[in-house]
Design a protein around this motif. Structure first.
Motif, PDB file in Angstrom:
ATOM      1  N   LYS A  14      -4.471   3.233  -8.233  1.00 19.81           N
ATOM      2  CA  LYS A  14      -4.313   2.383  -9.155  1.00 19.81           C
ATOM      3  C   LYS A  14      -2.960   1.910  -9.467  1.00 19.81           C
ATOM      4  CE  LYS A  14      -7.593   5.705 -11.776  1.00 19.81           C
ATOM      5  NZ  LYS A  14      -7.573   6.382 -12.928  1.00 19.81           N
ATOM      6  N   LEU A  15      -1.799   2.625  -8.879  1.00 17.76           N
ATOM      7  CA  LEU A  15      -0.541   2.158  -9.034  1.00 17.76           C
ATOM      8  C   LEU A  15       0.082   1.545  -8.103  1.00 17.76           C
ATOM      9  CD1 LEU A  15       0.950   5.672 -10.300  1.00 17.76           C
ATOM     10  CD2 LEU A  15       0.789   3.411 -11.764  1.00 17.76           C
ATOM     11  N   SER A  16      -0.377   1.462  -6.829  1.00 20.01           N
ATOM     12  CA  SER A  16       0.258   0.996  -5.467  1.00 20.01           C
ATOM     13  C   SER A  16      -0.442  -0.323  -5.245  1.00 20.01           C
ATOM     14  CB  SER A  16      -0.145   1.920  -4.316  1.00 20.01           C
ATOM     15  OG  SER A  16       0.817   1.257  -3.205  1.00 20.01           O
ATOM     16  N   THR A  17       0.689  -1.209  -5.008  1.00 15.62           N
ATOM     17  CA  THR A  17       0.184  -2.631  -4.464  1.00 15.62           C
ATOM     18  C   THR A  17       0.154  -2.902  -2.992  1.00 15.62           C
ATOM     19  OG1 THR A  17       2.663  -3.251  -4.464  1.00 15.62           O
ATOM     20  CG2 THR A  17       1.288  -3.593  -6.720  1.00 15.62           C
ATOM     21  N   ARG A  18       0.407  -2.031  -2.052  1.00 12.58           N
ATOM     22  CA  ARG A  18       0.576  -1.677  -0.719  1.00 12.58           C
ATOM     23  C   ARG A  18      -0.863  -1.100  -0.295  1.00 12.58           C
ATOM     24  NH1 ARG A  18       4.621  -5.316  -0.610  1.00 12.58           N
ATOM     25  NH2 ARG A  18       6.345  -4.472  -1.500  1.00 12.58           N
ATOM     26  N   PRO A  19      -1.199  -1.483   1.093  1.00 15.64           N
ATOM     27  CA  PRO A  19      -2.190  -0.561   1.591  1.00 15.64           C
ATOM     28  C   PRO A  19      -2.264   0.816   1.446  1.00 15.64           C
ATOM     29  CG  PRO A  19      -1.354  -2.612   3.439  1.00 15.64           C
ATOM     30  CD  PRO A  19      -0.386  -2.254   1.986  1.00 15.64           C
ATOM     31  N   LEU A  20      -3.305   1.421   1.371  1.00 17.47           N
ATOM     32  CA  LEU A  20      -3.376   2.792   1.304  1.00 17.47           C
ATOM     33  C   LEU A  20      -3.411   3.314   2.467  1.00 17.47           C
ATOM     34  CD1 LEU A  20      -6.241   3.222  -1.753  1.00 17.47           C
ATOM     35  CD2 LEU A  20      -3.559   3.369  -1.740  1.00 17.47           C
ATOM     36  N   VAL A  21      -2.673   4.321   2.705  1.00 18.31           N
ATOM     37  CA  VAL A  21      -2.663   4.962   4.421  1.00 18.31           C
ATOM     38  C   VAL A  21      -2.891   6.372   4.260  1.00 18.31           C
ATOM     39  CG1 VAL A  21      -1.109   5.263   6.312  1.00 18.31           C
ATOM     40  CG2 VAL A  21      -1.058   3.070   4.863  1.00 18.31           C
ATOM     41  N   ALA A  22      -3.408   7.331   5.069  1.00 19.04           N
ATOM     42  CA  ALA A  22      -3.712   8.482   5.323  1.00 19.04           C
ATOM     43  C   ALA A  22      -3.152   8.568   6.834  1.00 19.04           C
ATOM     44  CB  ALA A  22      -4.888   9.142   4.871  1.00 19.04           C
ATOM     45  N   THR A  23      -2.123   9.062   7.182  1.00 16.07           N
ATOM     46  CA  THR A  23      -1.657   9.152   8.544  1.00 16.07           C
ATOM     47  C   THR A  23      -2.486   9.975   9.439  1.00 16.07           C
ATOM     48  OG1 THR A  23       0.021  10.875   8.083  1.00 16.07           O
ATOM     49  CG2 THR A  23       0.848   8.625   7.890  1.00 16.07           C
ATOM     50  N   HIS A  24      -2.762  11.268   8.810  1.00 13.76           N
ATOM     51  CA  HIS A  24      -3.388  12.026   9.819  1.00 13.76           C
ATOM     52  C   HIS A  24      -4.693  13.076   8.962  1.00 13.76           C
ATOM     53  CE1 HIS A  24      -0.370  14.261   7.976  1.00 13.76           C
ATOM     54  NE2 HIS A  24      -0.571  15.556   8.194  1.00 13.76           N
ATOM     55  N   SER A  25      -5.815  12.252   8.946  1.00 15.58           N
ATOM     56  CA  SER A  25      -6.840  12.756   8.041  1.00 15.58           C
ATOM     57  C   SER A  25      -8.284  12.715   8.634  1.00 15.58           C
ATOM     58  CB  SER A  25      -6.814  12.277   6.633  1.00 15.58           C
ATOM     59  OG  SER A  25      -5.777  12.731   5.843  1.00 15.58           O
ATOM     60  N   ASN A  26      -9.225  13.310   8.433  1.00 11.10           N
ATOM     61  CA  ASN A  26     -10.631  12.977   9.020  1.00 11.10           C
ATOM     62  C   ASN A  26     -11.440  12.818   7.883  1.00 11.10           C
ATOM     63  OD1 ASN A  26      -9.318  13.036  11.466  1.00 11.10           O
ATOM     64  ND2 ASN A  26      -9.976  15.307  11.845  1.00 11.10           N
ATOM     65  N   ALA A  27     -12.920  12.901   8.239  1.00 10.95           N
ATOM     66  CA  ALA A  27     -14.024  12.435   7.321  1.00 10.95           C
ATOM     67  C   ALA A  27     -14.666  13.667   6.872  1.00 10.95           C
ATOM     68  CB  ALA A  27     -14.943  11.514   8.307  1.00 10.95           C
TER      69      ALA A  27
END
Length: 357
Positions: A223-236
């Motif tokens: 909701k807050l960020s204006t940048r791309p959302l990133v998860a550097t090391h996560s899976n499904a």
């Protein structure tokens, strides 16, 4: 398939600095990385052997009172690993400065073989000349004060990626425990200080890593960020229902922002049974990549190995084994153009989108 793809890899997450720091002597740490021969998943020789061209080097401050071997506990059929309390600011700052200095010392001692990069152009230039391209990342923002003064100092020193939490709580928010099976919807979202941290990272163009953040915190950032959302090391989560993995709704949100998810090589986040075991086939990595690409698109998936911080499949071994993974993925059906995107192009493009370079 016998031909090894000659494709470089830029990795979204490793814990190599912690491993080197734990040797207790900076000179030993510098030598261990540059000269190799002392174990671990990543050193310069292993990187060169496996085509690892660079990556995000995490600084993680361990808790002295942890008192448990969480890798061993995650071998069980079900588990809920106890987590330590918050770290004191002073202790965290001391450790973060020591590991940041270690990376800078490695760069100085490498005679140009290692570069600490602060822009996409610097990463591309380092890769082009054959230097190992590193990016300073912090996993768990315990070293940053509530006034965020340390954030600005660390950014000036080269910090370009930050996770607000590991899994223990911070003044910014709450992480997910190492719990299987479990939803990531555990606990409250960001604190007011955490919300200010998101906005400050946006202004400084620092990647805000969602990997260890709980689901409520994830949606606060969205909701807050204006940048791309990133998860550097996560899976499904749909394939492995671990608290650390991302739901399809979270993956959809990341896709909408043009973000990225780095595939975590830790076997407990890959296996259907959630166990941390080396006897894990490379097929499970391909299955998670298939799912991530299906939900995110081929331009928004990379690698986030967690090298030196987890047990990875024995068939991979360490950074020198990365060509075996690429060969397997090619046999699985990924063409060279797709492999290049996953292996490095997507990460560099994402960092350029966030950093504006």
């Amino acid at each position: 398939m016998t031909d090894t793809p000659t494709i470089p890899v830029f990795d979204g997450h490793n814990d190599t600095l912690l491993r080197l720091h734990m040797r207790g002597d900076d000179d030993l740490g510098v030598g261990a990385f540059l000269n190799g021969g002392v174990g671990g998943h990543i050193d310069l020789a292993k990187a060169r052997a496996g085509g690892l061209a660079g990556g995000m080097f995490a600084i993680f401050t361990p808790s002295p009172q942890l008192g448990v071997d969480y890798l061993e506990l995650m071998r069980a059929a079900t588990y809920d690993v106890p987590l330590p309390d918050r770290l004191p600011l002073g202790d965290a700052q001391k450790a973060v400065l020591a590991m940041a200095a270690l990376l800078l010392r490695i760069e100085r001692a490498s005679d140009g073989a290692v570069a600490v990069c602060r822009s996409g152009a610097e990463i591309r230039a380092a890769m082009a000349r054959g230097a190992f391209a590193t990016v300073l990342h912090i996993e768990g923002a315990e070293a940053i004060d509530a006034d965020l003064d340390a954030l600005h100092v660390l950014h000036a020193a080269g910090l370009r990626s930050l996770g607000p939490v590991w899994s223990r709580p911070t003044i910014f928010g709450h992480g997910v425990p190492f719990r299987f099976p479990s939803s990531p919807d555990i606990g409250p979202g960001l604190t007011e200080t955490g919300k200010r941290l998101v906005k400050a990272c946006d202004e400084l163009r620092i990647v805000f890593d969602l990997s260890h953040l709980n689901e409520a915190g994830f949606w606060d950032v969205a909701k807050l960020s204006t940048r791309p959302l990133v998860a550097t090391h996560s899976n499904a989560h749909a394939l492995t229902p671990h608290a650390r993995n991302l739901t399809d709704a979270q993956l959809a949100a990341i896709r909408e922002t043009g973000g990225l998810v780095g595939l975590n090589f830790a076997t407990c986040f890959l296996r259907e049974d959630g166990r941390m075991r080396g006897d894990t086939a490379l097929d499970v990595m391909a299955r998670h990549l298939d799912h991530l690409i299906d939900r995110l698109g081929v331009d928004h998936v990379g690698f986030g190995s967690d090298f030196d911080g987890a047990i990875v499949p024995d068939a991979l071994g360490d950074a020198a084994g990365l060509p075996r993974l690429l060969v397997h993925l090619k046999a699985h059906g990924y063409d060279d153009a797709t492999l290049e995107k996953i292996a490095w192009r997507n990460w560099v493009a994402l960092l350029e989108r966030v950093w504006g370079e």
